[in-house]
Design a protein around this motif. Sequence first.
Motif, PDB file in Angstrom:
ATOM      1  N   THR A 125       0.865  -1.177   0.000  1.00  0.00           N
ATOM      2  CA  THR A 125       0.000   0.000   0.000  1.00  0.00           C
ATOM      3  C   THR A 125       0.901   1.226   0.000  1.00  0.00           C
ATOM      4  N   ILE A 126       0.779   2.012  -1.023  1.00  0.00           N
ATOM      5  CA  ILE A 126       1.618   3.210  -1.155  1.00  0.00           C
ATOM      6  C   ILE A 126       0.705   4.433  -1.066  1.00  0.00           C
ATOM      7  N   GLY A 127       1.079   5.381  -0.224  1.00  0.00           N
ATOM      8  CA  GLY A 127       0.264   6.584  -0.042  1.00  0.00           C
ATOM      9  C   GLY A 127       0.374   7.540  -1.212  1.00  0.00           C
ATOM     10  N   ARG A 128       0.072   8.823  -0.936  1.00  0.00           N
ATOM     11  CA  ARG A 128       0.081   9.842  -1.979  1.00  0.00           C
ATOM     12  C   ARG A 128       1.489  10.406  -2.145  1.00  0.00           C
ATOM     13  N   ALA A 129       1.772  10.913  -3.337  1.00  0.00           N
ATOM     14  CA  ALA A 129       3.009  11.644  -3.620  1.00  0.00           C
ATOM     15  C   ALA A 129       4.270  10.921  -3.141  1.00  0.00           C
ATOM     16  N   VAL A 130       4.294   9.633  -3.332  1.00  0.00           N
ATOM     17  CA  VAL A 130       5.470   8.833  -2.965  1.00  0.00           C
ATOM     18  C   VAL A 130       6.323   8.641  -4.219  1.00  0.00           C
ATOM     19  N   ASN A 131       7.645   8.668  -4.038  1.00  0.00           N
ATOM     20  CA  ASN A 131       8.526   8.361  -5.159  1.00  0.00           C
ATOM     21  C   ASN A 131       9.277   7.072  -4.843  1.00  0.00           C
ATOM     22  N   VAL A 132       9.058   6.075  -5.663  1.00  0.00           N
ATOM     23  CA  VAL A 132       9.765   4.804  -5.479  1.00  0.00           C
ATOM     24  C   VAL A 132      10.876   4.763  -6.530  1.00  0.00           C
ATOM     25  N   GLY A 133      12.116   4.725  -6.070  1.00  0.00           N
ATOM     26  CA  GLY A 133      13.258   4.845  -6.973  1.00  0.00           C
ATOM     27  C   GLY A 133      13.491   3.620  -7.838  1.00  0.00           C
ATOM     28  N   ALA A 134      14.340   3.797  -8.824  1.00  0.00           N
ATOM     29  CA  ALA A 134      14.646   2.738  -9.785  1.00  0.00           C
ATOM     30  C   ALA A 134      15.194   1.504  -9.075  1.00  0.00           C
ATOM     31  N   GLY A 135      14.774   0.357  -9.511  1.00  0.00           N
ATOM     32  CA  GLY A 135      15.330  -0.888  -8.998  1.00  0.00           C
ATOM     33  C   GLY A 135      14.836  -1.295  -7.624  1.00  0.00           C
ATOM     34  N   THR A 136      13.813  -0.645  -7.116  1.00  0.00           N
ATOM     35  CA  THR A 136      13.286  -0.994  -5.798  1.00  0.00           C
ATOM     36  C   THR A 136      12.507  -2.307  -5.871  1.00  0.00           C
ATOM     37  N   ILE A 137      12.713  -3.150  -4.857  1.00  0.00           N
ATOM     38  CA  ILE A 137      12.051  -4.456  -4.817  1.00  0.00           C
ATOM     39  C   ILE A 137      11.366  -4.624  -3.474  1.00  0.00           C
ATOM     40  N   THR A 138      10.110  -5.037  -3.479  1.00  0.00           N
ATOM     41  CA  THR A 138       9.505  -5.465  -2.224  1.00  0.00           C
ATOM     42  C   THR A 138       9.763  -6.958  -2.108  1.00  0.00           C
ATOM     43  N   CYS A 139      10.362  -7.378  -0.996  1.00  0.00           N
ATOM     44  CA  CYS A 139      10.611  -8.798  -0.766  1.00  0.00           C
ATOM     45  C   CYS A 139       9.379  -9.277   0.002  1.00  0.00           C
ATOM     46  N   ASN A 140       8.330  -9.628  -0.739  1.00  0.00           N
ATOM     47  CA  ASN A 140       7.023  -9.862  -0.120  1.00  0.00           C
ATOM     48  C   ASN A 140       6.799 -11.327   0.238  1.00  0.00           C
ATOM     49  N   TYR A 141       7.711 -12.195  -0.180  1.00  0.00           N
ATOM     50  CA  TYR A 141       7.483 -13.633  -0.046  1.00  0.00           C
ATOM     51  C   TYR A 141       8.660 -14.253   0.680  1.00  0.00           C
ATOM     52  N   ASP A 142       8.380 -14.934   1.793  1.00  0.00           N
ATOM     53  CA  ASP A 142       9.473 -15.560   2.557  1.00  0.00           C
ATOM     54  C   ASP A 142       9.627 -17.034   2.207  1.00  0.00           C
ATOM     55  N   GLY A 143       9.003 -17.452   1.144  1.00  0.00           N
ATOM     56  CA  GLY A 143       9.072 -18.850   0.735  1.00  0.00           C
ATOM     57  C   GLY A 143       7.862 -19.633   1.184  1.00  0.00           C
ATOM     58  N   VAL A 144       7.121 -19.081   2.146  1.00  0.00           N
ATOM     59  CA  VAL A 144       5.910 -19.736   2.642  1.00  0.00           C
ATOM     60  C   VAL A 144       4.724 -18.765   2.550  1.00  0.00           C
ATOM     61  N   ASN A 145       4.900 -17.597   3.128  1.00  0.00           N
ATOM     62  CA  ASN A 145       3.803 -16.629   3.176  1.00  0.00           C
ATOM     63  C   ASN A 145       4.153 -15.323   2.470  1.00  0.00           C
ATOM     64  N   LYS A 146       3.077 -14.608   2.092  1.00  0.00           N
ATOM     65  CA  LYS A 146       3.236 -13.269   1.506  1.00  0.00           C
ATOM     66  C   LYS A 146       3.020 -12.260   2.629  1.00  0.00           C
ATOM     67  N   HIS A 147       3.792 -11.182   2.611  1.00  0.00           N
ATOM     68  CA  HIS A 147       3.646 -10.143   3.634  1.00  0.00           C
ATOM     69  C   HIS A 147       3.492  -8.783   2.982  1.00  0.00           C
ATOM     70  N   ARG A 148       2.866  -7.850   3.708  1.00  0.00           N
ATOM     71  CA  ARG A 148       2.578  -6.538   3.133  1.00  0.00           C
ATOM     72  C   ARG A 148       3.648  -5.503   3.459  1.00  0.00           C
ATOM     73  N   THR A 149       3.777  -4.596   2.521  1.00  0.00           N
ATOM     74  CA  THR A 149       4.627  -3.422   2.712  1.00  0.00           C
ATOM     75  C   THR A 149       3.697  -2.212   2.703  1.00  0.00           C
ATOM     76  N   VAL A 150       3.960  -1.286   3.644  1.00  0.00           N
ATOM     77  CA  VAL A 150       3.142  -0.069   3.679  1.00  0.00           C
ATOM     78  C   VAL A 150       4.077   1.128   3.593  1.00  0.00           C
ATOM     79  N   ILE A 151       3.792   2.033   2.672  1.00  0.00           N
ATOM     80  CA  ILE A 151       4.640   3.222   2.502  1.00  0.00           C
ATOM     81  C   ILE A 151       3.745   4.456   2.654  1.00  0.00           C
ATOM     82  N   GLY A 152       4.093   5.305   3.615  1.00  0.00           N
ATOM     83  CA  GLY A 152       3.245   6.459   3.928  1.00  0.00           C
ATOM     84  C   GLY A 152       3.353   7.578   2.901  1.00  0.00           C
ATOM     85  N   ASP A 153       2.423   8.537   2.973  1.00  0.00           N
ATOM     86  CA  ASP A 153       2.371   9.678   2.056  1.00  0.00           C
ATOM     87  C   ASP A 153       3.717  10.407   2.030  1.00  0.00           C
ATOM     88  N   GLY A 154       4.098  10.848   0.884  1.00  0.00           N
ATOM     89  CA  GLY A 154       5.260  11.713   0.742  1.00  0.00           C
ATOM     90  C   GLY A 154       6.600  11.040   0.947  1.00  0.00           C
TER      91      GLY A 154
END
Length: 464
Positions: A375-404
């Motif tokens: 979940t990414i808020g408003r006016a966020v800049n995600v730079g080149a090559g950014t990866i969310t490591c959302n999977y630990d091999g068993v479960n998926k997990h969430r990433t939360v990025i606040g506004d700005g």
Amino acid sequence: MSHVHARPLCVAILAAGQGKRMRSALPKVLHPLAGRPLLAHVIDTARELGAGAIQVVHGHGGERVTEQLADAQVGWVEQAEQLGTGHALMQAMPAIADEASVLVLYGDVPLTRAETLRALVTAAGDDGVALLTAELEDPSGYGRILRAADGGVTGIVEQKDASPAELAIAEINTGMLCAPAARLRAWLARLGNDNAQGEYYLTDVIAMAVAEGVAVASVQPRSVDEILGANDRRQLAALERIYQRREAERLMDEGVTLLDPARFDVRGRVRAGRDVTIDVNVVLEGDVQLGDGVHIGANCVLRDVQVGDGSVIHPNTLIERAVVGRRCQLGPFARIRPDSVLDEGARVGNFVELKKTHLGAGSKVNHLAYVGDTTIGRAVNVGAGTITCNYDGVNKHRTVIGDGAFIGSDTQLVAPVTVGENAVIGAGSTITRDAPAGELTVSRARQITVRGWKRTIKKGKEER
Ligand code: UD1
Ligand code: MG
């Protein structure tokens, strides 16, 4: 048409033929036209007519047919042996009430317009028969319509039973007809199979009707395309092109610019606002809604997608089951996977994959990134090559990025993790714990310089 038919309408769809010439393990009526089985298109047309009941006669590969179309809400009747079109219709008759009007359609003839069939039902009236016929330059293979000197229909003769004079007749039987159920039942019971093919011909009921003084009307379709069937894969491909041209023309009539209507495919239902522009080789699948002024570049595939007003999809972008807000920019070469939502003005650039991600208004993921379960808020800049490591091999997990927030390039966000509002993550960080709002968080080895260090050199080579 304002005519209200007094009899309830029952549509019988003949679909038991094997379709040998398809050379396929798949029953013919399951071969897809615009991504859906041929038979599904015919059932749709029957529905559009408001038929009270739809009976489908199936045979070859029957279980696959009933399984694949299990949601179709039709009556299924099995014809175990294919003994002819008359025999096929006979199988459906026990399920049809005497007071009904029966409209016969073929499961492999998918492009008949509902308005043509309405005219056919109207022409039959309450007590007569109506045939859908067409004049063909090359009538070979079809049954021919026989008429008396006064022009009245007297019968139908099949190609294989026809005399040379009859073969010269250009008016053919499309196979589609409408007749009152009670009469049809009686005629079918009297059919014989003493003919060139040893089959029970449905077409023989016409001479019976004429003999009983029942009126036999005929109706022609607006275009010959409407009567074409798919007997082999060449014909199937031809039907696909006709279908696609119709869809393209419908969209152009509604105000969509297609840079090349011949290089645009719809496999589902498309609704478009005004001044939508679609470049070449775009495929729209499932349910697609395009807002006003949407622009889709070349080679894009959109499946079950809603796109808001003024958004631009740049070339080579694939979007599946997502909602794109107004004035967004996607691609080139973006991949948006299911359950993603982009709010107004969001941007997703080249070689970016989004999955189950909500991208807030005005936020950007512009280059070479994988963002999943985020979940990414408003006016966020995600730079080149950014990866969310959302999977630990068993479960998926969430990433939360606040506004700005600002995520520096080449960052790994190891989920579950939260980046606070207006936080800055230094480039090259591996973030495994929450990053507080408004602060710079960086996790990388400090840069050092080893003074006076010498590179190894090959023997015999001068030191530079
Ligand atoms: C039939 C007509 C012919 C017409 C032509 C139009 C008869 C006797 N002839 O020809 O006048 O010009 O269609 O294409 O009706 N089917 C069954 N069970 C069977 C036989 C056929 O369900 O036992 C179905 C097929 O799946 C197909 C349709 O009926 O959808 C027509 O069968 P097909 O064999 O193509 O008909 P023809 O004999 O070629
Ligand atoms: Mg045929």
